[in-house]
Design a protein around this motif. Structure first.
Motif, PDB file in Angstrom:
ATOM      1  N   ASN A   4       0.880  -1.247   0.077  1.00 47.26           N
ATOM      2  CA  ASN A   4      -0.049   0.146  -0.118  1.00 47.26           C
ATOM      3  C   ASN A   4       0.775   1.233   0.218  1.00 47.26           C
ATOM      4  O   ASN A   4       0.371   2.367  -0.494  1.00 47.26           O
ATOM      5  N   LYS A   5       2.172   1.267   0.553  1.00 47.48           N
ATOM      6  CA  LYS A   5       2.942   2.339   0.213  1.00 47.48           C
ATOM      7  C   LYS A   5       3.101   2.838  -1.022  1.00 47.48           C
ATOM      8  O   LYS A   5       3.201   4.151  -0.994  1.00 47.48           O
ATOM      9  N   LEU A   6       3.167   1.881  -2.059  1.00 51.01           N
ATOM     10  CA  LEU A   6       3.514   2.238  -3.347  1.00 51.01           C
ATOM     11  C   LEU A   6       2.614   3.281  -3.838  1.00 51.01           C
ATOM     12  O   LEU A   6       2.381   3.778  -4.898  1.00 51.01           O
ATOM     13  N   LYS A   7       1.108   3.339  -3.386  1.00 50.45           N
ATOM     14  CA  LYS A   7      -0.050   3.871  -3.833  1.00 50.45           C
ATOM     15  C   LYS A   7       0.025   5.416  -3.529  1.00 50.45           C
ATOM     16  O   LYS A   7      -0.959   6.170  -3.774  1.00 50.45           O
ATOM     17  N   GLU A   8       1.128   5.798  -2.640  1.00 52.93           N
ATOM     18  CA  GLU A   8       1.386   7.106  -2.262  1.00 52.93           C
ATOM     19  C   GLU A   8       1.610   8.154  -3.497  1.00 52.93           C
ATOM     20  O   GLU A   8       1.348   9.453  -3.437  1.00 52.93           O
ATOM     21  N   TYR A   9       2.264   7.808  -4.544  1.00 52.67           N
ATOM     22  CA  TYR A   9       2.742   8.535  -5.635  1.00 52.67           C
ATOM     23  C   TYR A   9       3.026   7.441  -6.878  1.00 52.67           C
ATOM     24  O   TYR A   9       3.282   6.465  -6.690  1.00 52.67           O
ATOM     25  N   GLY A  10       3.219   8.060  -8.022  1.00 56.01           N
ATOM     26  CA  GLY A  10       3.645   7.466  -9.128  1.00 56.01           C
ATOM     27  C   GLY A  10       2.657   6.592  -9.965  1.00 56.01           C
ATOM     28  O   GLY A  10       1.500   7.057  -9.567  1.00 56.01           O
ATOM     29  N   LEU A  11       2.806   5.717 -10.716  1.00 56.83           N
ATOM     30  CA  LEU A  11       1.775   5.176 -11.420  1.00 56.83           C
ATOM     31  C   LEU A  11       0.788   4.288 -10.389  1.00 56.83           C
ATOM     32  O   LEU A  11      -0.133   4.255 -10.747  1.00 56.83           O
ATOM     33  N   PRO A  12       1.428   3.623  -9.327  1.00 56.51           N
ATOM     34  CA  PRO A  12       0.298   2.839  -8.503  1.00 56.51           C
ATOM     35  C   PRO A  12      -0.551   3.972  -7.880  1.00 56.51           C
ATOM     36  O   PRO A  12      -1.653   3.579  -7.795  1.00 56.51           O
ATOM     37  N   TYR A  13      -0.200   5.267  -7.476  1.00 60.35           N
ATOM     38  CA  TYR A  13      -1.105   6.177  -7.107  1.00 60.35           C
ATOM     39  C   TYR A  13      -2.039   6.588  -8.145  1.00 60.35           C
ATOM     40  O   TYR A  13      -3.360   6.548  -7.931  1.00 60.35           O
ATOM     41  N   LEU A  14      -1.773   6.545  -9.521  1.00 58.46           N
ATOM     42  CA  LEU A  14      -2.609   6.936 -10.581  1.00 58.46           C
ATOM     43  C   LEU A  14      -3.771   5.837 -10.840  1.00 58.46           C
ATOM     44  O   LEU A  14      -4.800   6.018 -11.064  1.00 58.46           O
ATOM     45  N   VAL A  15      -3.241   4.438 -10.446  1.00 60.72           N
ATOM     46  CA  VAL A  15      -3.997   3.432 -10.704  1.00 60.72           C
ATOM     47  C   VAL A  15      -5.212   3.305  -9.767  1.00 60.72           C
ATOM     48  O   VAL A  15      -6.418   3.381  -9.757  1.00 60.72           O
ATOM     49  N   ASP A  16      -4.638   3.869  -8.349  1.00 60.79           N
ATOM     50  CA  ASP A  16      -5.391   3.700  -7.267  1.00 60.79           C
ATOM     51  C   ASP A  16      -6.709   4.797  -7.290  1.00 60.79           C
ATOM     52  O   ASP A  16      -7.580   4.753  -6.482  1.00 60.79           O
ATOM     53  N   GLN A  17      -6.148   5.855  -8.014  1.00 59.90           N
ATOM     54  CA  GLN A  17      -7.196   6.912  -8.195  1.00 59.90           C
ATOM     55  C   GLN A  17      -7.912   6.587  -9.229  1.00 59.90           C
ATOM     56  O   GLN A  17      -9.082   7.464  -9.620  1.00 59.90           O
ATOM     57  N   GLY A  18      -8.067   5.585  -9.969  1.00 58.63           N
ATOM     58  CA  GLY A  18      -8.953   5.235 -11.051  1.00 58.63           C
ATOM     59  C   GLY A  18      -8.773   5.464 -12.413  1.00 58.63           C
ATOM     60  O   GLY A  18      -9.452   5.251 -13.279  1.00 58.63           O
ATOM     61  N   HIS A  19      -7.279   6.019 -12.437  1.00 62.77           N
ATOM     62  CA  HIS A  19      -6.873   5.957 -14.058  1.00 62.77           C
ATOM     63  C   HIS A  19      -6.967   4.753 -14.927  1.00 62.77           C
ATOM     64  O   HIS A  19      -6.662   3.804 -14.281  1.00 62.77           O
ATOM     65  N   ASP A  20      -7.155   4.815 -16.029  1.00 61.62           N
ATOM     66  CA  ASP A  20      -7.338   3.820 -16.775  1.00 61.62           C
ATOM     67  C   ASP A  20      -5.975   3.593 -17.777  1.00 61.62           C
ATOM     68  O   ASP A  20      -5.479   4.938 -18.333  1.00 61.62           O
ATOM     69  N   PHE A  21      -5.500   2.709 -18.327  1.00 60.20           N
ATOM     70  CA  PHE A  21      -4.412   2.725 -19.128  1.00 60.20           C
ATOM     71  C   PHE A  21      -4.537   1.371 -19.975  1.00 60.20           C
ATOM     72  O   PHE A  21      -5.016   0.432 -19.721  1.00 60.20           O
ATOM     73  N   ASP A  22      -3.860   1.645 -21.094  1.00 58.61           N
ATOM     74  CA  ASP A  22      -3.957   0.233 -22.097  1.00 58.61           C
ATOM     75  C   ASP A  22      -2.734  -0.516 -22.149  1.00 58.61           C
ATOM     76  O   ASP A  22      -2.688  -0.908 -23.097  1.00 58.61           O
ATOM     77  N   PHE A  23      -2.064  -0.474 -21.016  1.00 63.14           N
ATOM     78  CA  PHE A  23      -0.930  -1.415 -20.853  1.00 63.14           C
ATOM     79  C   PHE A  23      -0.989  -2.159 -19.460  1.00 63.14           C
ATOM     80  O   PHE A  23      -1.450  -1.550 -18.533  1.00 63.14           O
ATOM     81  N   ILE A  24      -0.302  -3.068 -19.382  1.00 62.56           N
ATOM     82  CA  ILE A  24       0.227  -3.633 -17.951  1.00 62.56           C
ATOM     83  C   ILE A  24       1.201  -2.969 -17.147  1.00 62.56           C
ATOM     84  O   ILE A  24       2.194  -2.570 -17.875  1.00 62.56           O
ATOM     85  N   ILE A  25       1.014  -2.895 -15.882  1.00 59.81           N
ATOM     86  CA  ILE A  25       1.787  -2.171 -14.959  1.00 59.81           C
ATOM     87  C   ILE A  25       2.117  -3.200 -13.957  1.00 59.81           C
ATOM     88  O   ILE A  25       1.327  -3.567 -13.226  1.00 59.81           O
ATOM     89  N   VAL A  26       3.298  -3.046 -13.804  1.00 63.48           N
ATOM     90  CA  VAL A  26       3.946  -3.885 -12.730  1.00 63.48           C
ATOM     91  C   VAL A  26       4.970  -3.174 -11.868  1.00 63.48           C
ATOM     92  O   VAL A  26       5.811  -2.363 -12.175  1.00 63.48           O
ATOM     93  N   SER A  27       4.524  -3.107 -10.603  1.00 72.28           N
ATOM     94  CA  SER A  27       5.380  -2.200  -9.618  1.00 72.28           C
ATOM     95  C   SER A  27       5.793  -3.049  -8.632  1.00 72.28           C
ATOM     96  O   SER A  27       4.938  -3.344  -7.433  1.00 72.28           O
ATOM     97  N   PRO A  28       7.081  -3.532  -8.489  1.00 70.91           N
ATOM     98  CA  PRO A  28       7.588  -4.240  -7.341  1.00 70.91           C
ATOM     99  C   PRO A  28       8.089  -3.546  -6.113  1.00 70.91           C
ATOM    100  O   PRO A  28       7.868  -1.968  -6.354  1.00 70.91           O
ATOM    101  N   GLN A  29       8.162  -3.962  -5.040  1.00 65.91           N
ATOM    102  CA  GLN A  29       8.457  -3.303  -3.684  1.00 65.91           C
ATOM    103  C   GLN A  29      10.083  -3.943  -3.548  1.00 65.91           C
ATOM    104  O   GLN A  29      10.020  -4.984  -3.269  1.00 65.91           O
ATOM    105  N   CYS A  30      10.874  -2.931  -3.269  1.00 65.85           N
ATOM    106  CA  CYS A  30      12.092  -3.088  -2.531  1.00 65.85           C
ATOM    107  C   CYS A  30      12.060  -3.340  -1.169  1.00 65.85           C
ATOM    108  O   CYS A  30      11.459  -2.551  -0.595  1.00 65.85           O
ATOM    109  N   PRO A  31      12.594  -4.463  -0.595  1.00 66.10           N
ATOM    110  CA  PRO A  31      12.532  -4.726   0.646  1.00 66.10           C
ATOM    111  C   PRO A  31      13.465  -3.688   1.481  1.00 66.10           C
ATOM    112  O   PRO A  31      14.529  -3.212   0.912  1.00 66.10           O
ATOM    113  N   ASP A  32      13.194  -3.611   2.863  1.00 72.01           N
ATOM    114  CA  ASP A  32      14.021  -2.795   3.581  1.00 72.01           C
ATOM    115  C   ASP A  32      15.397  -3.292   3.811  1.00 72.01           C
ATOM    116  O   ASP A  32      15.794  -4.373   3.368  1.00 72.01           O
ATOM    117  N   SER A  33      16.499  -2.332   3.624  1.00 70.38           N
ATOM    118  CA  SER A  33      17.916  -2.605   3.856  1.00 70.38           C
ATOM    119  C   SER A  33      18.447  -3.128   2.540  1.00 70.38           C
ATOM    120  O   SER A  33      19.576  -3.466   2.328  1.00 70.38           O
TER     121      SER A  33
END
Length: 226
Positions: free
Chosen positions: A63-92
């Motif tokens: 859920n952290k990823l949804k604060e800005y960037g492409l995951p934020y736009l997806v969470d806000q309901g924006h539609d795109f004509d491509f697949i988006i993959v957003s990995p999360q980097c672990p701590d450290s």
């Protein structure tokens, strides 16, 4: 005889460097995935955009990823004509710590209808660095990359030439006080010298927080770099 020895040492160091770049431990990073609305209704393949977040979004909470960037736009309901993959980097960790890209790429390509000729890569801040560095490791995988506030580590400067055939559109704020703009400039300068396909946009007066660009120029508009 000496000539043969020198040639042997040259190729030994060259291949040692190549092997070392391939020996990062493989890792499975958690990720968010977005599928276009018509994905289940179409039989076609879709472009893929891989997005890398900045350092503040590390951890094990997607859920952290949804604060800005492409995951934020997806969470806000924006539609795109491509697949988006957003990995999360672990701590450290950093995007350069593990070989997370190959397992993720193989999983997504095997599980979804991806047009492998249209795979795009973007990230901001730490993700901008990751975009450059992972593209150096896998230059044959990307149709274009769009790093924001990015650069590369000193140890990677000798590999900048790996990017010369990838269309690149790099963005930086001229008032960025967190990451020196010279970190991007040295890559751009090297690629210009090497006849690379690089476009560099300096945003006058902008600081480090230029994530608004994802809304102003969302893919596929960023793909105009190609």
């Amino acid at each position: 005889m000496k000539k043969r020895i020198y040639l042997f040492l040259f190729f030994a160091f060259y291949f040692c460097g190549y092997v070392c770049s391939q020996t990062k431990p493989k890792a499975d990073y958690n990720y968010l995935i977005y599928l276009p609305k018509d994905y289940s209704e179409q039989a076609k393949s879709y472009p893929l955009v891989i997005y890398l977040h900045g350092g503040s979004h590390k951890g094990n909470d997607l859920n952290k990823l949804k604060e800005y960037g492409l995951p934020y736009l997806v969470d806000q309901g924006h539609d795109f004509d491509f697949i988006i993959v957003s990995p999360q980097c672990p701590d450290s960790k950093y995007w350069s710590s593990d070989n997370w890209f190959e397992p993720l790429y193989e999983k997504i390509v095997a599980g979804y209808r991806v047009n492998i000729d249209k795979v795009y890569f973007t990230g901001i801040s730490m993700g901008g660095y990751g975009t450059f560095i992972v593209a150096m490791d896998h230059p044959d995988k990307f149709a274009a990359i769009v790093p924001l506030c990015g650069g590369c580590n000193d140890s990677d400067t000798t590999r900048i030439c790996n990017l010369k055939n990838i269309p690149i559109w790099a963005f930086r704020g001229t008032a960025d006080d967190m990451v020196p703009i010279s970190e991007t400039e040295r890559i751009v300068k090297a690629l210009d010298t090497d006849n690379g396909k690089v476009k560099f946009t300096k945003l006058e007066g902008d600081g480090h927080g230029i994530q608004y660009l994802y809304e102003k120029y969302p893919p596929p508009n960023l793909r105009m770099v190609t």
